[in-house]
Design a protein around this motif. Structure first.
Motif: not given
Lengths: 471, 471
Positions: B52-55, B57-58, B61, B171, B176-177, B208
């Protein structure tokens, strides 16, 4: 600018471009205070007419050292306050840099200075059988078209200005002269600096030369008008024509009230209903004839109320004469009125929804408005007219704009398809780009123009601490 | 990475994407050490497969905080060392983010994840009668195509990847997305962030998700081969076909030695001479037939030695089967050899000069080489083969590359039309862009990736103090 600074700046500019190319005369200042929008003007302190890139560079170097605002000026035909010198300072008028530097005939390219006017350039290119396709309607300057990523009726086939810029020479805020891109149509060599400047409205650098893609002038044309009972039917036809690979060179929607004005003012005899104005071009009359059969089939399938097709230059010229007079006709219909032009664009599947929203809000607020659109691109303009002293009319026009932008964004579109952000669209930028996007744009601005001398107060400034727009 | 840091990083990544999607196993590292170029590989320390995009991103970071290099990985089909993890660190393999998110059928658009493969995506789009046109030949990932601004045989009609990206989700280095652009085909709302990322080879951000323009699958095709005594004649035909507005969907040059290989290995019976492979598509067989007459007229006017035209899907499929096997045929002809592929592009008027220069240097150095080109775009590839231990052969291949790049730049072109800068083209960047251009690119890199964690050592690094490429 304080008097002493003004005099000193005039002296420096005169030493760079010559005494006769610098003016602080009121008449010259007034002529560079506003564009063709209804945004309030602001006088620059000084107007200069550079003749070379070296002069532009020397001026920017000085302005950057002295923290003086510099705004580039082309033909003043923009529609969103883009070149209004909001903080005064220096306006650079590119009228004297209006040459075609080279026609690369065999490559379908031209290298030109920013001050050359669209129609003049295309006039000169006729002898080569070539033309620069994005047609903004107005006789804009090439520099202005690049700054605003201008587009127009031929964009459905040939793209916007952005799609037709290969290489730029750009004077940066510190006076450095940058060359971006190359004359190769394919380029994968590092970051795409060219497109960073296209559409940046003179806030990141000032274009001093551009190499543009041209298209061969088609030899065979056809022009078609078709009227439909509903905008939805017209939109379905738009979709089917593109889907069939018919490659129209123009595909315009003229709203019923606009058609009424054209009939009244221009003597056209169009059916008063949503009309599509279409153009097709082909390598031969025979292939064009085959295509027209398909176009008619599609229009009939959606129950067109009229279908008129003419082949040849004259049919085409008549059609676009009427279309290009649209703005003039509207202004004539509401003499002495101010106006607000909207410029939202959406994915073409959402075009009927956008047009419906426009109809609805204009009816609800009972504004004097009309509608034309580059339907093939999903770009819709409404023009709302109101007397200059009619504050309620002005507010309603703004409400139409707000509503259309909100609608366009919710439909996956944009607040501005071709006029640029200028002054009027800044308030929508946060919503359109989000905080991350807007922050990145601000970082880019700070990287390229750390002293904020280039067309300050534009694109990104609204409602932030970064720059306050003066009243 | 030191052992302690490695273990800690693995733990963090496992907590983000799950234990089974992180590996430091030798086999996985080896599979992500090099692309399809002959550049030396480098092992990453860790490979992770985000979903996922969230992954993503994490991970970024964390990597940014810890100053760990992160290199995105698609299909590994790039040809210039673009995704080689030069400083080790983390490779993000996007294989698990390979979904079509949404087909916007009525808008001729698709929103897709970066790991989807070109051929898989187009296979899935067939049922909608749509396709993503820039055909890189290889089964590249969409993320890779965007990163390298890939292009191919259909670019003459439909443009490169750059011309077909409407919106991105990216990302950024700090996690930041960012969302850029919109689904409107016309956009003038602020700086063009979308095209800043296209072609940036994962050095400014990691894509992403992307929304891409599609084209309707043409229903009617014709395929043409024509042989010419000289490359000059072939080039004149290219020019005249484009000038006539015939809009070929492919216009490829196959050098005489490549034709010889095809005849020997693939059983084609082409005249051993420079050949043009052409494709045209039209809205109807009738209009296509009319166009083909013009094509033949032009080829005959330049004394083609053969002219074969076939209408329909099969004729087309046969033609491109041979063309797409070209690389495989070359590899088969020189088994076990290393190779260097050149990728220069010039304005089409300069194509004959470029081809002549290629012929000359290849003859002079007596290299095992062959030539194919996207003639309609002015893009020429040569492939130089040499045994892995033949240092002189390797040097000569590099001399061919140097000479062709120098020639292309002097002709107004570029060092890379579609493969990107990667490792092999960095040394040409100063010459191609000048100091001002290269400095601006470095400033942009520093603005977007201040800790230089994104694919470090690529695009801009060569021969500078900024980053030293390790041996």
């Amino acid at each position: 600018m304080a008097n002493m600074q003004l005099e000193a700046t005039i002296n420096v500019l005169q030493s760079i471009v010559g005494p006769e190319r610098v003016s602080a005369a009121q008449a010259d200042r007034v002529q560079h205070a506003r564009d063709q929008s209804s945004h309030a003007g602001r006088l620059p302190d000084i107007v200069a007419w550079p003749q070379t890139t070296a002069e532009v560079s020397a001026i920017l170097r000085h302005a950057n050292e002295q923290r003086l605002p510099v705004t580039a000026w082309g033909a003043g035909t923009s529609l969103e306050g883009n070149p209004i010198p909001l903080f005064g300072g220096i306006v650079l008028n590119f009228q004297r840099m209006n040459k075609i530097v080279q026609v690369h005939e065999a490559d379908f390219q031209v290298t030109a200075q920013p001050g050359v006017l669209y129609k003049d350039m295309n006039q000169q290119l006729t002898r080569y059988g070539l033309f620069f396709a994005p047609d903004p309607g107005a006789n804009a300057s090439m520099g202005g078209m690049i700054a605003n990523n201008a587009a127009g009726i031929r964009t459905v086939k040939y793209g916007a200005t952005r799609d037709n810029v290969l290489a730029l020479q750009v004077v940066l805020a510190n006076g450095d002269v940058l060359r971006t891109g190359s004359r190769s149509v394919k380029q994968s060599a590092g970051y795409d600096l060219t497109h960073l400047f296209v559409g940046s409205e003179g806030t990141l650098g000032i274009v001093s030369e551009a190499t543009l893609k041209l298209a061969p002038l088609p030899e065979h044309f056809s022009a078609v008008t078709a009227a439909f009972a509903t905008v939805n039917q017209a939109a379905e036809v738009v979709f089917n024509i593109i889907g069939a690979g018919l490659g129209p060179t123009a595909l315009e929607l003229i709203g019923a009230s606009s058609v009424e004005m054209l009939n009244a003012e221009e003597g056209t005899e169009l059916v008063v209903a949503p009309n599509l104005f279409m153009e097709f071009s082909g390598a031969s009359e025979a292939s064009l004839g085959e295509e027209l059969k398909l176009v008619e089939e599609i229009c009939r399938a959606y129950h067109c109320q009229s279908f008129q097709a003419g082949v040849g230059r004259e049919a085409r010229a008549n059609l676009w004469r009427a279309r290009h007079r649209m703005f003039e006709v509207m202004v004539r219909t509401f003499p002495g009125y101010d106006y607000l032009l909207t410029d939202v664009a959406v994915p073409i599947s959402q075009y009927p929804a956008l047009v419906a929203a426009a109809n609805e809000i204009m009816t609800e607020l009972d504004v004097n408005g009309t509608m034309v659109g580059h339907a093939g691109d999903g770009n819709l303009h409404t023009a709302i007219f109101f007397p200059p002293d009619d504050n309620r009319g002005r507010e309603n026009a703004q409400r139409v704009n707000d509503h259309l932008v909100e609608t366009a964004l919710s439909l996956g579109g944009t607040s501005t398809g071709e006029h640029g952000v200028g002054l009027g669209k800044q308030k929508y930028m946060l919503k359109e780009h989000g905080e991350v996007g807007l922050n990145l744009m601000r970082q880019l601005k700070a990287t390229l123009d750390p002293n904020n001398i280039l067309n300050p107060g534009k694109v990104l400034a609204y409602d932030t601490n970064w720059v306050i727009i003066p009243q």
